[in-house]
Design an enzyme around this catalytic site. Structure first.
Site, PDB file in Angstrom:
ATOM      1  CG  ASN A 134     -11.695 -16.313   2.083  1.00 12.64           C
ATOM      2  OD1 ASN A 134     -11.755 -15.094   1.880  1.00 12.64           O
ATOM      3  ND2 ASN A 134     -11.292 -16.830   3.237  1.00 12.64           N
TER       4      ASN A 134
ATOM      5  CE  LYS B 250      -1.878  -1.726  11.690  1.00 11.05           C
ATOM      6  NZ  LYS B 250      -0.822  -0.874  11.045  1.00 11.05           N
TER       7      LYS B 250
ATOM      8  CE  LYS C 296      -0.277  -9.918   3.768  1.00 11.00           C
ATOM      9  NZ  LYS C 296       0.111  -8.540   3.634  1.00 11.00           N
TER      10      LYS C 296
ATOM     11  CG  LEU D 135      14.313  -1.943   1.849  1.00  7.63           C
ATOM     12  CD1 LEU D 135      15.509  -1.867   0.902  1.00  7.63           C
ATOM     13  CD2 LEU D 135      13.020  -1.730   1.057  1.00  7.63           C
TER      14      LEU D 135
ATOM     15  CE1 TYR E 156      -1.216  -6.364  10.649  1.00 14.08           C
ATOM     16  CE2 TYR E 156      -3.455  -7.199  10.415  1.00 14.08           C
ATOM     17  CZ  TYR E 156      -2.496  -6.252  10.122  1.00 14.08           C
ATOM     18  OH  TYR E 156      -2.816  -5.184   9.308  1.00 14.08           O
TER      19      TYR E 156
ATOM     20  CB  ILE F 159      -0.973   0.005   1.201  1.00 16.39           C
ATOM     21  CG1 ILE F 159      -1.762  -1.308   1.245  1.00 16.39           C
ATOM     22  CG2 ILE F 159      -1.942   1.186   1.098  1.00 16.39           C
ATOM     23  CD1 ILE F 159      -2.674  -1.461   2.456  1.00 16.39           C
TER      24      ILE F 159
ATOM     25  CB  THR G 284      -6.147  -3.289   9.751  1.00 12.62           C
ATOM     26  OG1 THR G 284      -6.948  -4.403   9.339  1.00 12.62           O
ATOM     27  CG2 THR G 284      -5.561  -3.637  11.116  1.00 12.62           C
ATOM     28  CG  ASP G 285     -11.248  -4.656   8.190  1.00 15.52           C
ATOM     29  OD1 ASP G 285     -10.127  -5.183   8.287  1.00 15.52           O
ATOM     30  OD2 ASP G 285     -12.097  -5.003   7.331  1.00 15.52           O
ATOM     31  CD  GLU G 286      -6.962  -8.829   9.752  1.00 15.79           C
ATOM     32  OE1 GLU G 286      -6.406  -9.394  10.702  1.00 15.79           O
ATOM     33  OE2 GLU G 286      -6.845  -9.188   8.576  1.00 15.79           O
TER      34      GLU G 286
END
Ligand code: NAD
Ligand code: DAU
Length: 351
Positions: A264, A169, A204, A36, A165, A13, A140-142
Site C-alpha cells: 500500500n 462472498k 476505496k 442504487l 465481507y 465494475i 473475489t480473491d478475498e
C-alpha cells in the site's frame, strides 16, 4: 437476440462491464438491475439513456417478487452477477447487510434462474449448452484469506475468509457451487484481485488517495502500510469476465489477476509523485481489524484455458486513472456532495 441481466450495473465494475458488453456485443439486450445503494451511480451510464437495447430496473436483488416479475417479463439468457456490498471496512461495522445482500440476494437470483431456465439435475451440462443459458458469479480473491510472504492463490486454495465481507462472498460462492451440483444450474465463478480504474467509489484506496491529493487532505495508511494487494485494471477484469461468460466451463472457478503486487505504501507513493506532492501528507492510522496481509493471484488457468492476459501495464493504467479523476472532478464532487443520489429521480421518475 440475447438478453443479459447484469446485476449491480450501476457500481464500479458493473458499469465498466456494461460499457464493455455494449462495445463487444452491440446486439445484446442489456438489463441492468441495481437498487442504487450509496455505491450505485447511474451517471456512470449516462451514455445509455437513449440506447434502445439497454434498460435500467431499480430492484433489490433480495426482493423475490420483483425478481420473479422481471423473469416473467423477459426471456433472460444469461446473468452476470456483480451486485454486492463490496467494502471491507463497512462490513466490519454492518455485517448483517453483507449477509443479506451478498448471500441471500444471490440465492434469490439462483432460485429465479433455476425456475425460469427449467433445468433438471440430470441435464447438468447438455441442456444448458443447448439453450445457451449461463449464470456468471463475480467473486473475489478475498475468499482465500491471506498469503504469507510467498505463494499465490490458485483455484484449489482452500477458502479462508477473514472479514464479514469476504465471508459473505465465500458463502455465496459455495451456494452457487451447490446449485450447480444439486440442481444442474449452469454456473461459472470468477475470483479477481483488486481492481482500479474510472468510476471507482472514492472510499476505496486508489480513488480515495487521488481525491485526497487533489484536495490537499491527509492520506490515511492503515497499520505499517506493508500490506500487499495485486492490482488489475477494471477493463482487464471486464474482458476476462466476458471471456469466462462465453467460453468458460460450467461449474468451474477462474482466478483473475495480473501479477502486479504492490505494498500500500508503494502505491500511495506512486500517487503522491504523480501529483508532485510530499510524503508528509501520509498519516499512518490504526490498522483494519482482521486486515489480510497479502493477496496474489495465479492466473494460469485463465491464460491456458481462455487465452486471457491483461492488456494494461500498471504504470500506464494508474497514470490514465489519475488523469481520469483529474479530468472528471464533477464526478467525484457529485459523490462528495451527494447530488449523484438525485440523478435517478431526475432521469426516471417520470417513466
Ligand atoms: P460497488 O460497491 O462499486 O458496486 C456494487 C453495486 O451493487 C452498486 O451499484 C449497488 O447499488 C449494487 N447493489 C448493492 N446491493 C444491491 C441489492 N441488494 N440489489 C441490487 N443492487 C445492489 O462494487 P464493485 O467494486 O463494482 O464490485 C462488484 C462486484 O465485484 C462485487 O460482487 C465484488 O465482490 C466483486 N469484486 C470487486 C473487486 C474490486 O476490486 N472492487 C474485486 C473482485 C471482485
Ligand atoms: O481483492 C479484491 C477486493 O479488493 C474486492 O473484493 C473488494 O470489493 C475491494 O474493496 C478490495 O478490497 P480491499 O480491502 O483490498 O480494498 P481497499 O481499497 O478497501 O483497501 C486496499 C488496501 O488499502 C487494504 O490493504 C487496506 C488499505 N487502505 C484502505 C483504505 C480505504 C488503507 O491503508 N487506507 C485506506 O484509507
Amino acid at each position: 437476440m440475447r438478453t443479459i441481466l447484469v446485476t449491480g450495473g450501476a457500481g464500479f465494475i458493473g458499469s465498466n462491464f456494461i460499457k464493455h458488453l455494449r462495445e463487444k456485443h452491440p446486439t445484446y439486450l442489456i438489463l441492468n438491475v441495481d437498487v442504487l445503494t450509496y455505491a450505485g451511480n447511474l451517471e456512470n451510464l449516462s451514455e445509455f439513456e437513449t440506447d434502445p437495447l439497454y434498460e435500467f430496473h431499480k430492484i433489490d436483488i433480495r426482493n423475490r417478487d420483483a425478481m420473479e416479475a422481471l423473469f416473467l417479463s423477459y426471456k433472460i439468457d444469461e446473468i452476470v452477477h456483480f451486485a454486492a456490498e463490496s467494502h471491507v471496512d463497512r462490513s466490519i461495522l454492518e455485517p448483517e447487510l453483507f449477509l443479506t445482500t451478498n448471500v441471500l440476494g444471490t440465492q434469490v437470483l439462483l432460485d429465479a434462474a433455476l425456475r425460469h431456465w427449467k433445468l433438471a439435475p440430470d441435464d447438468k451440462h447438455s441442456r444448458a449448452y443447448r439453450e445457451g443459458v449461463c449464470f456468471v458469479h463475480v467473486s473475489t480473491d478475498e475468499v482465500y484469506g491471506s498469503l504469507g510472504e510467498t505463494g499465490f492463490f490458485t483455484e484449489e486454495t482452500p477458502l479462508s475468509p477473514n472479514s464479514p465481507y469476504s465471508a459473505s462472498k465465500a458463502s455465496s460462492d459455495l451456494l452457487v457451487r451447490s446449485y450447480h451440483e444439486t440442481y444442474g444450474l449452469p454456473v461459472k465463478t470468477t475470483r479477481c484481485s483488486n481492481n482500479y480504474g474510472p468510476y471507482q467509489f472514492p472510499e476505496k484506496l486508489i480513488p480515495l488517495m487521488i481525491h485526497n491529493c487533489m484536495t490537499n487532505q491527509p492520506l490515511p495508511v492503515y497499520g505499517d502500510g506493508g500490506h500487499v494487494r495485486d492490482w488489475l485494471h477494471v477493463r482487464d477484469h471486464c474482458e476476462a469476465i466476458d471471456l469466462v461468460r462465453e467460453n468458460g466451463r460450467f461449474g468451474e472457478v477462474y482466478n483473475i489477476g495480473g501479477h502486479n503486487e504492490k505494498t500500500n505504501l508503494e502505491l500511495v507513493r506512486t500517487i503522491i509523485q504523480a501529483f508532485g506532492l510530499s510524503e508528509d501528507q501520509i498519516r499512518f492510522v490504526s490498522d483494519r481489524p482482521g486486515h489480510d496481509r497479502r493477496y496474489a493471484i495465479d492466473p494460469t488457468k485463465m491464460r491456458m484455458e481462455l487465452g486471457w492476459s491483461p492488456r494494461y501495464r500498471f504504470e500506464e493504467g494508474i497514470e490514465e486513472t489519475i488523469e481520469w479523476y483529474k479530468t472528471h472532478p464533477e464526478w467525484v464532487e457529485s459523490i462528495v456532495s451527494g447530488s449523484y443520489r438525485s440523478y435517478y429521480e431526475s432521469m426516471y421518475s417520470s417513466l
